[in-house]
Motif scaffolding. Structure first.
Motif, mmCIF file in Angstrom:
data_model
loop_
_atom_site.group_PDB
_atom_site.id
_atom_site.type_symbol
_atom_site.label_atom_id
_atom_site.label_comp_id
_atom_site.label_asym_id
_atom_site.label_seq_id
_atom_site.Cartn_x
_atom_site.Cartn_y
_atom_site.Cartn_z
ATOM 1 N N ILE A 187 0.840 -1.201 0.000
ATOM 2 C CA ILE A 187 0.000 0.000 0.000
ATOM 3 C C ILE A 187 0.875 1.252 0.000
ATOM 4 C CG2 ILE A 187 -1.724 1.311 1.307
ATOM 5 C CD1 ILE A 187 -3.068 -1.116 0.428
ATOM 6 N N TYR A 188 1.934 1.228 0.810
ATOM 7 C CA TYR A 188 2.839 2.383 0.844
ATOM 8 C C TYR A 188 3.442 2.625 -0.545
ATOM 9 C CZ TYR A 188 6.850 5.344 1.903
ATOM 10 O OH TYR A 188 7.764 6.363 1.890
ATOM 11 N N GLY A 189 3.876 1.540 -1.180
ATOM 12 C CA GLY A 189 4.437 1.662 -2.527
ATOM 13 C C GLY A 189 3.425 2.239 -3.502
ATOM 14 N N GLY A 190 2.166 1.816 -3.344
ATOM 15 C CA GLY A 190 1.123 2.335 -4.212
ATOM 16 C C GLY A 190 0.905 3.832 -4.004
ATOM 17 N N LEU A 191 1.111 4.292 -2.779
ATOM 18 C CA LEU A 191 0.905 5.714 -2.484
ATOM 19 C C LEU A 191 2.076 6.577 -2.930
ATOM 20 C CD1 LEU A 191 -0.470 5.391 1.171
ATOM 21 C CD2 LEU A 191 -1.740 6.293 -0.774
ATOM 22 N N THR A 192 3.290 6.003 -2.951
ATOM 23 C CA THR A 192 4.478 6.840 -3.150
ATOM 24 C C THR A 192 5.275 6.503 -4.398
ATOM 25 O OG1 THR A 192 5.833 5.293 -1.927
ATOM 26 C CG2 THR A 192 4.819 7.067 -0.658
ATOM 27 N N ASN A 193 4.898 5.453 -5.118
ATOM 28 C CA ASN A 193 5.689 4.973 -6.249
ATOM 29 C C ASN A 193 7.054 4.439 -5.839
ATOM 30 O OD1 ASN A 193 3.769 5.509 -8.193
ATOM 31 N ND2 ASN A 193 4.458 7.625 -8.428
ATOM 32 N N ALA A 194 7.240 4.146 -4.546
ATOM 33 C CA ALA A 194 8.497 3.525 -4.129
ATOM 34 C C ALA A 194 8.516 2.091 -4.643
ATOM 35 C CB ALA A 194 8.611 3.532 -2.604
ATOM 36 N N SER A 195 9.707 1.605 -4.962
ATOM 37 C CA SER A 195 9.811 0.235 -5.475
ATOM 38 C C SER A 195 9.445 -0.774 -4.392
ATOM 39 C CB SER A 195 11.230 -0.026 -5.963
ATOM 40 O OG SER A 195 11.501 -1.409 -5.920
ATOM 41 N N ILE A 208 3.073 13.885 3.979
ATOM 42 C CA ILE A 208 4.417 13.926 4.541
ATOM 43 C C ILE A 208 5.494 13.752 3.476
ATOM 44 C CG2 ILE A 208 5.972 12.519 5.961
ATOM 45 C CD1 ILE A 208 3.610 12.206 7.868
ATOM 46 N N LEU A 209 5.161 12.975 2.453
ATOM 47 C CA LEU A 209 6.171 12.591 1.454
ATOM 48 C C LEU A 209 6.915 13.776 0.817
ATOM 49 C CD1 LEU A 209 7.395 10.106 -0.052
ATOM 50 C CD2 LEU A 209 5.781 10.642 -1.873
ATOM 51 N N PRO A 210 6.198 14.841 0.362
ATOM 52 C CA PRO A 210 6.944 15.918 -0.312
ATOM 53 C C PRO A 210 8.007 16.542 0.590
ATOM 54 C CG PRO A 210 4.579 16.224 -0.575
ATOM 55 C CD PRO A 210 4.757 15.108 0.383
ATOM 56 N N ALA A 211 7.695 16.715 1.871
ATOM 57 C CA ALA A 211 8.663 17.307 2.793
ATOM 58 C C ALA A 211 9.871 16.388 2.957
ATOM 59 C CB ALA A 211 8.004 17.563 4.143
ATOM 60 N N ALA A 212 9.598 15.076 3.062
ATOM 61 C CA ALA A 212 10.696 14.114 3.206
ATOM 62 C C ALA A 212 11.603 14.159 1.978
ATOM 63 C CB ALA A 212 10.133 12.706 3.406
ATOM 64 N N THR A 213 10.983 14.224 0.799
ATOM 65 C CA THR A 213 11.760 14.271 -0.436
ATOM 66 C C THR A 213 12.672 15.498 -0.440
ATOM 67 O OG1 THR A 213 9.836 13.302 -1.494
ATOM 68 C CG2 THR A 213 11.569 14.101 -2.939
ATOM 69 N N ASN A 269 12.365 7.546 -0.305
ATOM 70 C CA ASN A 269 11.015 7.097 0.037
ATOM 71 C C ASN A 269 11.006 5.672 0.594
ATOM 72 O OD1 ASN A 269 11.516 5.956 -2.433
ATOM 73 N ND2 ASN A 269 9.827 6.965 -3.507
ATOM 74 N N VAL A 270 12.059 4.891 0.296
ATOM 75 C CA VAL A 270 12.149 3.557 0.882
ATOM 76 C C VAL A 270 12.454 3.653 2.378
ATOM 77 C CG1 VAL A 270 13.454 1.393 0.881
ATOM 78 C CG2 VAL A 270 12.838 2.476 -1.293
ATOM 79 N N HIS A 271 13.414 4.483 2.734
ATOM 80 C CA HIS A 271 13.768 4.690 4.141
ATOM 81 C C HIS A 271 12.553 5.165 4.938
ATOM 82 C CE1 HIS A 271 16.642 6.827 7.204
ATOM 83 N NE2 HIS A 271 16.274 5.632 7.614
ATOM 84 N N LEU A 272 11.891 6.198 4.409
ATOM 85 C CA LEU A 272 10.694 6.731 5.059
ATOM 86 C C LEU A 272 9.648 5.634 5.219
ATOM 87 C CD1 LEU A 272 9.175 9.358 6.027
ATOM 88 C CD2 LEU A 272 8.196 9.431 3.738
ATOM 89 N N GLY A 273 9.472 4.835 4.160
ATOM 90 C CA GLY A 273 8.449 3.789 4.163
ATOM 91 C C GLY A 273 8.692 2.753 5.246
ATOM 92 N N ILE A 274 9.941 2.281 5.358
ATOM 93 C CA ILE A 274 10.244 1.256 6.355
ATOM 94 C C ILE A 274 9.987 1.813 7.760
ATOM 95 C CG2 ILE A 274 12.058 -0.242 7.294
ATOM 96 C CD1 ILE A 274 11.576 -1.062 4.530
ATOM 97 N N ILE A 275 10.392 3.065 7.985
ATOM 98 C CA ILE A 275 10.196 3.661 9.308
ATOM 99 C C ILE A 275 8.700 3.768 9.637
ATOM 100 C CG2 ILE A 275 10.391 5.864 10.566
ATOM 101 C CD1 ILE A 275 13.215 6.054 9.284
ATOM 102 N N TRP A 325 7.386 0.510 -14.730
ATOM 103 C CA TRP A 325 8.551 1.396 -14.683
ATOM 104 C C TRP A 325 9.206 1.368 -13.301
ATOM 105 C CZ3 TRP A 325 12.145 3.459 -17.419
ATOM 106 C CH2 TRP A 325 12.828 4.597 -17.014
ATOM 107 N N GLY A 326 8.389 1.407 -12.255
ATOM 108 C CA GLY A 326 8.918 1.422 -10.889
ATOM 109 C C GLY A 326 9.615 0.123 -10.502
ATOM 110 N N GLU A 327 9.316 -0.973 -11.195
ATOM 111 C CA GLU A 327 9.923 -2.260 -10.885
ATOM 112 C C GLU A 327 11.090 -2.577 -11.813
ATOM 113 O OE1 GLU A 327 8.627 -4.704 -8.362
ATOM 114 O OE2 GLU A 327 8.076 -2.686 -7.743
ATOM 115 N N LEU A 328 11.369 -1.645 -12.745
ATOM 116 C CA LEU A 328 12.351 -1.974 -13.778
ATOM 117 C C LEU A 328 13.777 -2.054 -13.226
ATOM 118 C CD1 LEU A 328 12.941 -2.646 -16.679
ATOM 119 C CD2 LEU A 328 12.855 -0.231 -17.249
ATOM 120 N N TYR A 329 14.103 -1.245 -12.209
ATOM 121 C CA TYR A 329 15.447 -1.314 -11.632
ATOM 122 C C TYR A 329 15.740 -2.740 -11.167
ATOM 123 C CZ TYR A 329 19.374 -0.573 -8.463
ATOM 124 O OH TYR A 329 20.588 -0.670 -7.836
ATOM 125 N N GLN A 330 14.820 -3.290 -10.353
ATOM 126 C CA GLN A 330 14.986 -4.672 -9.889
ATOM 127 C C GLN A 330 14.992 -5.633 -11.063
ATOM 128 O OE1 GLN A 330 15.352 -6.244 -6.866
ATOM 129 N NE2 GLN A 330 15.825 -4.237 -6.011
#
Ligand code: NA
Ligand code: NA
Lengths: 158, 419, 326
Positions: free
Chosen positions: B158-166, B343-348, B354-360, C191-196
């Motif tokens: 879900i976090y990835g879906g919200l932020t485009n993080a891998s 929160i994401l834009p400020a973190a960026t 966004n991976v670090h933020l996500g895990i936390i 696109w977001g999964e392409l790096y992996q």
């Protein structure tokens, strides 16, 4: 009346399960195709659109079951007439939203009916958008049923 | 002024018990209708686009896997094996409880499925073997929070879906913190075992051990297939989820022979219902995100943070405190849906990945699973162990301190999660 | 009309009486990165459009949609007034002709591309879009998302090297058809999964432009290390305005908007040309390997496909005009 709505819910359940199954199968096909080095580019779109249908179907079944996430500390403190009144207020608010999904969803469906899918240009986007007005309608039916039930119970003095 | 009205409306809707998904939808609708020129049609439209993402398919698929595992006795096999392996040390069942939760976490993306599945078996048997209720409930509830930290993880999807993080990077990043938390909890059990003189199981003889291991191989392979597959790139996170559900089905059906063909529609139905709850909330929350977009809330929040905290560590500390607070009365998924986009834009801007933020955020919210008033894992474990919520909460506190220590570690050393 | 001219030409700090409030314009692209050339282009659009107080522009960098299909739909609904989209997604609206610009090896160089899109062909395409959308979409200008190259686990030294490669490409028909015709296997990876995907070997190769692949660090992966400058796609992006809204404007307002659009075109192209250089350098500094290749066989392979698709679209004349502009 209850029987007809039960039937509606059951049909909807089967549609939801069917779409859930479709997207599982399609994702599996995507993995297999890649290993057989066959190029299939339509899997993602079919999978995602089936998923959206499945989610909306599931969400409306949960409206009938009154099982969506909510806080019940106020409700748990009330009983009798007061509880029924609160239930009716909540359901009327929800009904406003679902009727809106029905009306505006229909408008979106019509507006974009002729837009086509990306990987399968013969498929219309209208088939996908249709899920919003449909869900809006079904949720509205379930909510009206809840309101009616509350009124009946209130009259019965429960 | 109107914004304040919307906030008050939202609070009122939630407090009177309107379902969260609908409260969000109603507020979005009223908010959008107040903006001139923007048609209200964008609300249902955005609900659609909020779900229009391939990675989100992993949510129902992981729930399906967990359902199939509980149905197909895979959970039971894992417990038997853990008991045979660590049951003979002092406090063996408690250690085994943690170990099985770590393995279960490697298969299922869901913490509550772990509490229910593992707790149903282990809480009664711990109490029977002479553990106090506090320990049985506490260790079960606390260790199941690992479920969403060790991959796969629904919350991360879900976090990835919200932020485009891998998703793959998030999964990899959750691995070490999850294992650290598990080991830390075992350390706590070790100390308590001495103090409270926990019982131990008889040592399992080698023959039985080998038999159990052989029997559990198909079950043990599940986490390897999922994590291994994602890490080595046989498939993406979504595909791993599909694959794992097929695998769990095949193992339960043909190897353990505990899944009946006629129960499949029921399992699918349960999966459909459970997953649509959070996903429908995600859909209406996307509409809320749209409203925030038109109101440019992101840049205000960003401005606020830029003026108050300038160091990433300070920022992350505020994020942790904030989500600790939010997590006490909200489920992890709706909490992220509501607050991550803000929160994401400020973190960026502060250079936090966004991976670090996500895990936390994921680890912080997992603490919310065992804190009252709204901590599902705690509530489930407490009701299985027939222990009051307050005493149960006191029992999980030592384990929460471990999670907090790991959080501090990750904030200071981001390398741990940025593999 | 004429009456307004004196009013809008009057650019004092205080607005003259009788001038309406500025027209609100919601302008959006799908990139959340606020350093992207798209953002540069739209900010320039905002600056010029607001200079004379005629417009009030609000720029959204992904905040009202990260999907191009969504932005086009918002444009139609009036939930956005100016959006940036790629030709591939415009085909979803039923305007298939725009796919002509997605053809590979259609353009030789940026000079060629600019000559085409800024000339009669660009004008003709914008008329097609206006008419086929029943007067809903109007092209304000043509932007680019840079030129796309091959990158993969091995460098390409001849066209034969493409055979058997699992390559992640856009999933639009013309593009995947071309790679298939070379013997490659087009593969869908988000696109977001392409790096992996490149790191772990889900695909052998991908194709994209420097300003997109370098920030994602694809060149640091096992299967993304070798970039061959195939230059197969000088990409076109369309800056669209809601034509219903545009047609209601006065001539002066239209002129102001077009002036802003022209400024944005210049700003965006300059930004991307510069970025392309600097990202290429970064790729090399990071240990990526770049090689050039004789593009002739690739171009020859593309020609029959170009002919076929132009015929299907009924755009043979436009194709010829593009070729004549070389
Ligand atoms: Na997990
Ligand atoms: Na446990």
């Amino acid at each position: 009346m209850k029987k007809a709505i039960d039937l509606l819910e059951r049909i909807q359940k089967y549609i939801g399960i069917a779409f859930l199954s479709i997207f599982i199968v399609v994702v599996i096909i995507q993995i297999i195709a890649r290993y057989l080095e066959i190029s299939v580019l339509w899997t993602e779109e079919i999978a995602v659109f089936s998923f959206i249908w499945a989610v909306f179907m599931g969400a409306s079944i949960m409206v009938r079951k009154e099982a969506h996430f909510s806080f019940d500390f106020l409700k748990s403190k009330l009983s009798g007439i007061k509880k029924h009144i609160l239930d009716i207020i909540i359901n009327v608010l929800m009904l406003g939203f679902t009727l809106y999904m029905l009306v505006y969803g229909k408008e979106i469906m019509i507006t974009f009916w002729n837009y086509n899918w990306y990987s399968l240009p013969d498929f219309k986007m209208g088939y996908v958008w249709a899920v919003i007005p449909l869900t809006g309608m079904l949720m509205s039916i379930y909510i009206i049923e809840h309101i009616v039930n509350n009124i009946i119970q209130m009259r019965g003095g429960k | 002024m109107f914004a304040l009205f919307l906030v008050i409306l939202f609070i009122v809707l939630i407090v009177i018990g309107t379902p969260i998904a609908f409260s969000i939808g109603i507020v979005s609708l009223i908010g959008i209708s107040n903006i001139a020129n923007i048609p209200n049609l964008v609300v249902p439209m955005k609900m659609f686009y909020g779900l229009n993402s391939f990675v989100l398919l992993a949510v129902p698929l992981f729930i399906l896997t967990a359902n199939l595992m509980n149905e197909g006795n895979i959970t039971k096999k894992l417990i038997d094996l853990s008991n045979a392996l660590v049951g003979h040390v002092k406090g063996g069942l408690a250690h085994s409880n943690i170990l099985v939760s770590m393995i279960f976490a490697g298969v299922s993306g869901s913490s509550t499925a772990d509490t229910a599945g593992v707790g149903k078996i282990l809480i009664p048997s711990m109490i029977e073997s002479g553990y106090d209720k506090e320990t049985a409930v506490g260790v079960t509830a606390a260790s199941s929070t690992i479920g969403g930290i060790i991959p796969p993880s629904i919350v991360m999807v879900i976090y990835g879906g919200l932020t485009n993080a891998s998703i793959s990077k998030l999964f990899l990043g959750g691995m070490i913190p999850g294992i650290l938390i598990g080991l830390g909890m075992m350390f706590v059990v070790g100390i308590m075992a001495k103090k409270k003189d926990f019982p131990r199981y008889e040592k399992t003889d080698a023959k039985t051990k080998i038999k159990l291991i052989r029997e559990s191989i198909p079950a043990l392979l599940t986490p390897m297939i999922i994590i291994g597959g994602v890490v080595t790139g046989w498939y993406t996170a979504t595909e791993a989820a599909a694959f794992s559900s097929v695998y769990a089905f095949l193992v339960g059906m043909f190897y353990y022979k505990t899944i009946k063909l006629k129960s499949i529609p029921r399992i699918l139905e349960e999966t459909l219902k459970l997953s649509s709850l959070s996903l429908f909330a995600l859909a209406t929350a996307s509409a809320l995100g749209e409203l925030l977009g038109y109101y440019r809330v992101g840049s205000y929040v960003q401005g606020f943070f830029m003026n108050t905290v300038s160091s990433p560590i300070g920022f992350l500390a505020i994020v942790v405190l904030f989500f600790l607070f939010v997590g006490t009365f909200m489920d992890a998924i709706p909490a992220m849906i509501l607050f991550v986009p803000i929160i994401l834009p400020a973190a960026t801007l502060l250079g936090i990945s966004n991976v670090h933020l996500g895990i936390i955020i994921v680890i912080t919210l997992s603490i919310g699973l065992v804190t009252p008033p709204y901590g599902l894992c705690l509530l489930i474990a407490a009701s299985i162990g027939e222990l009051g919520v307050e005493r149960s909460f006191k029992a999980v506190l030592p384990y929460i301190s471990i999670i907090l220590m790991v959080l501090v570690l990750i904030i200071v050393f981001p390398q741990i999660v940025l593999i | 009309g004429c009456g307004n001219k004196t009013a809008t030409d009057n650019t004092d700090n205080t607005q003259p009486e009788g001038v309406a409030d500025p027209i609100k314009i919601v302008a959006a692209h799908n990139q959340t990165n606020t350093d992207s050339p798209y953002q540069t282009g739209l900010l320039e659009f905002e600056k010029v459009a607001e200079a004379n107080g005629v417009f009030d522009v609000e720029v959204h960098a992904g905040t009202i949609g990260t999907s191009e299909a969504e932005l086009v739909e918002k444009l139609k609904l009036g939930a956005a007034d100016v959006v940036l989209v790629s030709p591939g997604f415009m085909t979803k609206t039923g305007i298939k002709e725009i796919d002509l610009f997605s053809l590979l090896y259609l353009f030789d160089s940026y000079d060629h591309w600019e000559k085409v899109v800024d000339g009669d062909v660009g004008k003709a395409m914008s008329d097609i879009i206006y008419n086929k959308s029943n007067g809903e979409f109007k092209v304000l200008g043509y932007w680019t998302a840079a030129v796309r190259h091959y990158y993969g686990k091995t460098p390409l030294n001849s066209i034969e090297d493409v055979k058997g490669l699992k390559i992640r490409t856009q999933t639009s028909g013309a593009v995947s058809e071309y790679w298939t015709s070379l013997g490659a296997i087009p593969t869908a990876v988000a696109w977001g999964e392409l790096y992996q995907g490149l790191q772990q070997g889900i695909v052998d190769a991908a194709e994209n432009a420097y300003p997109y692949l370098v920030p994602m660090e694809h060149h640091k992966t096992t299967n993304g290390k070798y970039l061959t400058e195939t230059g197969h796609d000088y990409t076109t992006r369309l800056l669209l305005v809601n034509a219903k809204k545009f047609d209601k404007m006065t001539d002066d307002q239209k002129a102001e908007l077009m002036k802003a659009a022209e400024a944005s075109v210049d700003a965006e192209r300059t930004a991307i040309y510069n970025e392309e250089e600097s990202y290429k350098q970064q790729l090399i500094d990071d240990g990526g390997v770049v090689n050039e290749i004789d593009r002739t066989p690739f171009i020859e392979a593309a020609i029959p496909l170009q002919d076929k698709i132009a015929k299907e679209l009924g755009l043979e004349e436009l194709l010829q005009a593009i070729r004549d502009a070389k």
